[in-house]
Design a protein around this motif. Structure first.
Motif, mmCIF file in Angstrom:
data_model
loop_
_atom_site.group_PDB
_atom_site.id
_atom_site.type_symbol
_atom_site.label_atom_id
_atom_site.label_comp_id
_atom_site.label_asym_id
_atom_site.label_seq_id
_atom_site.Cartn_x
_atom_site.Cartn_y
_atom_site.Cartn_z
ATOM 1 N N ASP A 234 0.845 -1.189 0.000
ATOM 2 C CA ASP A 234 0.000 0.000 0.000
ATOM 3 C C ASP A 234 0.885 1.245 0.000
ATOM 4 O O ASP A 234 1.545 1.537 0.996
ATOM 5 C CB ASP A 234 -0.902 -0.007 1.231
ATOM 6 N N PRO A 235 0.921 2.014 -1.081
ATOM 7 C CA PRO A 235 1.780 3.207 -1.115
ATOM 8 C C PRO A 235 1.481 4.184 0.010
ATOM 9 O O PRO A 235 2.378 4.880 0.495
ATOM 10 C CB PRO A 235 1.477 3.826 -2.483
ATOM 11 N N GLY A 236 0.224 4.244 0.462
ATOM 12 C CA GLY A 236 -0.147 5.172 1.518
ATOM 13 C C GLY A 236 0.376 4.794 2.890
ATOM 14 O O GLY A 236 0.337 5.620 3.813
ATOM 15 N N ALA A 237 0.880 3.560 3.053
ATOM 16 C CA ALA A 237 1.337 3.109 4.374
ATOM 17 C C ALA A 237 2.734 3.611 4.706
ATOM 18 O O ALA A 237 3.153 3.554 5.863
ATOM 19 C CB ALA A 237 1.316 1.581 4.431
ATOM 20 N N TYR A 238 3.454 4.110 3.719
ATOM 21 C CA TYR A 238 4.858 4.451 3.934
ATOM 22 C C TYR A 238 5.054 5.749 4.699
ATOM 23 O O TYR A 238 6.134 6.002 5.237
ATOM 24 C CB TYR A 238 5.588 4.498 2.588
ATOM 25 N N GLY A 239 4.024 6.570 4.789
ATOM 26 C CA GLY A 239 4.142 7.831 5.483
ATOM 27 C C GLY A 239 4.249 7.710 6.989
ATOM 28 O O GLY A 239 4.577 8.689 7.670
ATOM 29 N N GLN A 240 3.998 6.534 7.541
ATOM 30 C CA GLN A 240 4.026 6.365 9.000
ATOM 31 C C GLN A 240 5.447 6.236 9.548
ATOM 32 O O GLN A 240 5.636 6.266 10.763
ATOM 33 C CB GLN A 240 3.213 5.144 9.411
ATOM 34 N N ASN B 73 4.254 -10.286 -3.104
ATOM 35 C CA ASN B 73 5.572 -10.750 -3.531
ATOM 36 C C ASN B 73 6.240 -9.869 -4.578
ATOM 37 O O ASN B 73 7.454 -9.991 -4.789
ATOM 38 C CB ASN B 73 5.472 -12.173 -4.080
ATOM 39 N N ALA B 74 5.468 -9.006 -5.242
ATOM 40 C CA ALA B 74 6.051 -8.157 -6.285
ATOM 41 C C ALA B 74 5.826 -6.672 -6.019
ATOM 42 O O ALA B 74 6.773 -5.895 -5.964
ATOM 43 C CB ALA B 74 5.471 -8.539 -7.648
ATOM 44 N N VAL B 75 4.552 -6.276 -5.808
ATOM 45 C CA VAL B 75 4.262 -4.853 -5.595
ATOM 46 C C VAL B 75 4.919 -4.359 -4.309
ATOM 47 O O VAL B 75 5.581 -3.305 -4.292
ATOM 48 C CB VAL B 75 2.749 -4.610 -5.553
ATOM 49 N N GLY B 76 4.742 -5.103 -3.208
ATOM 50 C CA GLY B 76 5.326 -4.702 -1.927
ATOM 51 C C GLY B 76 6.833 -4.541 -1.991
ATOM 52 O O GLY B 76 7.371 -3.486 -1.622
ATOM 53 N N PRO B 77 7.584 -5.546 -2.452
ATOM 54 C CA PRO B 77 9.035 -5.383 -2.567
ATOM 55 C C PRO B 77 9.448 -4.238 -3.483
ATOM 56 O O PRO B 77 10.459 -3.574 -3.229
ATOM 57 C CB PRO B 77 9.486 -6.741 -3.135
ATOM 58 N N ALA B 78 8.666 -3.990 -4.550
ATOM 59 C CA ALA B 78 9.001 -2.877 -5.442
ATOM 60 C C ALA B 78 8.888 -1.541 -4.711
ATOM 61 O O ALA B 78 9.749 -0.657 -4.857
ATOM 62 C CB ALA B 78 8.100 -2.894 -6.667
ATOM 63 N N LEU B 79 7.833 -1.368 -3.905
ATOM 64 C CA LEU B 79 7.678 -0.130 -3.142
ATOM 65 C C LEU B 79 8.754 -0.003 -2.075
ATOM 66 O O LEU B 79 9.303 1.086 -1.842
ATOM 67 C CB LEU B 79 6.286 -0.078 -2.508
ATOM 68 N N LEU B 80 9.074 -1.105 -1.414
ATOM 69 C CA LEU B 80 10.162 -1.085 -0.429
ATOM 70 C C LEU B 80 11.484 -0.699 -1.088
ATOM 71 O O LEU B 80 12.263 0.097 -0.540
ATOM 72 C CB LEU B 80 10.315 -2.460 0.225
ATOM 73 N N ALA B 81 11.746 -1.275 -2.250
ATOM 74 C CA ALA B 81 12.997 -0.977 -2.953
ATOM 75 C C ALA B 81 13.080 0.499 -3.305
ATOM 76 O O ALA B 81 14.144 1.119 -3.218
ATOM 77 C CB ALA B 81 13.110 -1.838 -4.208
ATOM 78 N N HIS B 82 11.949 1.084 -3.689
ATOM 79 C CA HIS B 82 11.940 2.500 -4.061
ATOM 80 C C HIS B 82 12.279 3.383 -2.865
ATOM 81 O O HIS B 82 13.127 4.280 -2.964
ATOM 82 C CB HIS B 82 10.567 2.882 -4.621
#
Length: 491
Positions: free
Chosen positions: A230-236, A270-279
């Motif tokens: 979830d891209p919105g979760a990274y703001g925490q 397995n794909a979207v989550g790791p991609a957002l983490l990598a970014h």
């Protein structure tokens, strides 16, 4: 002071771990001089970490004798002098054996110093009009400022021989009021975020961090508190506070991933989550550890190396391969590839042990158990993965901060020992549980799944991974057959 021209570029280590002093090549004549003050490629060869600077600051000092510091900020610095010269002093304020170590030297335009995070920095201008410049790899923020550490530059315990006596120097009241070394609270290391902490591997990483006294600098989250897809979760999270993210989260329901709903969930996890983490890790210079699977291969090769091209057979394998590709785009990453993972919770070993108990029970009608005999590999116990991850990150026994990280990249990590089929592994488990290994019947994969209804994912025939790369770093995984005996003793 006279400036020495045409010195070769070189780096010297110091008594403060990780701190480097560079001789810079300065080209000069009657008109003035020119130098490459920071050159990433050339200095990386000499040991300068890829610090990824985001800000360049300059401190201009009007008069000789201006003295500043001793500050340790939560970022790395690369310091140099544009004009004039300074006497520099540094004190290690990180926790560990080197706490309180002092290093001093004179810096003119032909020298530069790499100062790791947590090392206190101070300088004294030796000439009027001195310009002191430094690169840093984090933007200033109020939360980061709250983590600063200071020490009094006049503390006799430091033994700093200031060229201009401090009573004759120009020093701010704030710098004069800093605590003595004996009263300094060491700077805490960058934090580590463990994603997927409630899974088998996440629990093993947490247990090892607690065992080694590292957990106070670790944060743990699961999908309920942080959905990495979830891209919105990274703001925490205040990401500059973190040095490492360990991704233990994954969707591992291999057969359910073949269904319409399961395919969506598998790709998100397995794909979207790791991609957002990598970014986000790439953006903030964070080390990303990602755990992969033998399912990214089709199993044609009897032993898989880190260089083998992806050839996944299943939706699960395809989603894991996509996650690997995304993580590989993060400049500082470790992809740890495992197979046949066993930890706390539901797994193959516990299932087989329970079946062995049933077969041994005369009141139970179960007489024998069929297990696939043509898929070959090694078990990987989560405690070994956790130890291997910390090893790659640079934690050695007793370390509170990474001291000797291994080169970033992909590493195979399973238990060492013999390559066996699932049926052979099951036989071992039955013998350890009740001495009834003869009750395990080996059958081909096609026969085993012939009567199973629903979607069945294709499996790699060969899942053994080549361990030579990680063993070359000094980490040798335990024999999985020995781990199995220990695991069964505590079931």
């Amino acid at each position: 002071m006279a400036l020495e021209f045409e010195k070769p570029l070189k780096a010297e280590t110091t008594n403060i771990p990780g701190m480097l002093v560079f001789d810079l090549t300065v080209h000069g004549d009657s008109r003035g001089w020119f130098k490459e003050n920071w050159q990433r490629a050339k200095q990386a060869v000499l040991g300068l970490p890829d610090m990824r600077p985001v800000q360049n600051n300059i401190s201009y000092n009007v008069e000789r004798g201006v003295t500043r510091g001793m500050h340790a900020e939560p970022w790395d610095k690369y310091v140099s002098v544009a004009t004039g010269s300074v006497f520099g002093a540094w004190v290690d304020l990180r926790p560990g054996d080197s706490f309180g170590e002092v290093y001093t030297c004179v810096i003119d335009p032909s020298k530069a110093v790499y100062v790791p995070r947590g090392v206190g920095n101070s300088f004294q201008a030796l000439e009027d009009g001195t310009a002191y410049t430094y690169l840093v790899n984090a933007h200033w923020s109020a939360q980061l400022k709250s983590t600063y550490t200071f020490v009094n530059l006049a503390d006799p315990e430091l033994g700093i021989g200031w060229p201009i006596p401090l009573e004759e120097a120009t020093i701010s009241e704030a710098d004069l009021g800093h605590p003595a070394l004996a009263d300094v609270l060491p700077m805490a290391p960058r934090r580590t975020l463990v994603v997927g902490c409630d899974g088998q591997l996440g629990r093993a990483v947490r247990a090892l961090a607690e065992e080694r006294g590292l957990s106070r600098w670790f944060d743990f989250c699961d999908v309920d508190t942080f959905d990495m897809s979830d891209p919105g979760a990274y703001g925490q999270y205040d990401w500059p506070l973190y040095g490492t993210v360990i991704n233990c989260g994954a969707y591992t329901a291999v057969d359910k991933a073949e269904t319409a709903d399961g395919r969506v969930v598998a790709w998100r996890a397995n794909a979207v989550g790791p991609a957002l983490l990598a970014h986000v890790c790439a953006e903030h210079g964070i080390v990303l550890v990602h755990v992969s699977s033998d399912y990214v291969f089709d199993g044609t090769a009897e032993v898989h190396t880190e260089e083998e091209s992806f050839s996944p057979l299943s939706v699960y394998g395809q989603s894991k391969a996509a996650g690997d590709l995304a993580v590989a785009g993060c400049p500082r990453h470790y992809i740890v590839r495992c197979s046949w993972v066993i930890g706390e919770g539901r797994n193959f070993v516990r299932t087989m042990a329970a079946l062995s108990d049933r077969v041994a029970n005369p009141e139970d009608s179960l007489e024998r158990v069929t297990v696939v005999g043509d898929q070959l590999g090694r078990l990987t116990f989560t405690c070994d993965i956790a130890e291997g991850v910390l090893w790659l990150l640079g934690y050695r026994e007793g370390d509170l901060e990474p001291s000797s990280p291994c080169a970033c990249g992909t590493y195979d990590l399973t238990g060492s020992g013999p390559v066996e089929s699932w049926a052979q592994v099951a036989t071992r488990i039955f013998n350890l549980a009740n001495g009834n290994g003869a009750k395990v019947v080996s059958v081909p994969t096609a026969k085993y799944y012939a009567s199973v209804e629903g979607s069945i994912a294709p499996r790699p025939k060969h899942s053994a991974l080549d361990l030579s790369k990680i063993e070359a770093t000094g980490f040798v995984p335990r024999d999985w057959t020995e781990r199995l005996v220990e695991y069964m003793a505590t079931r």
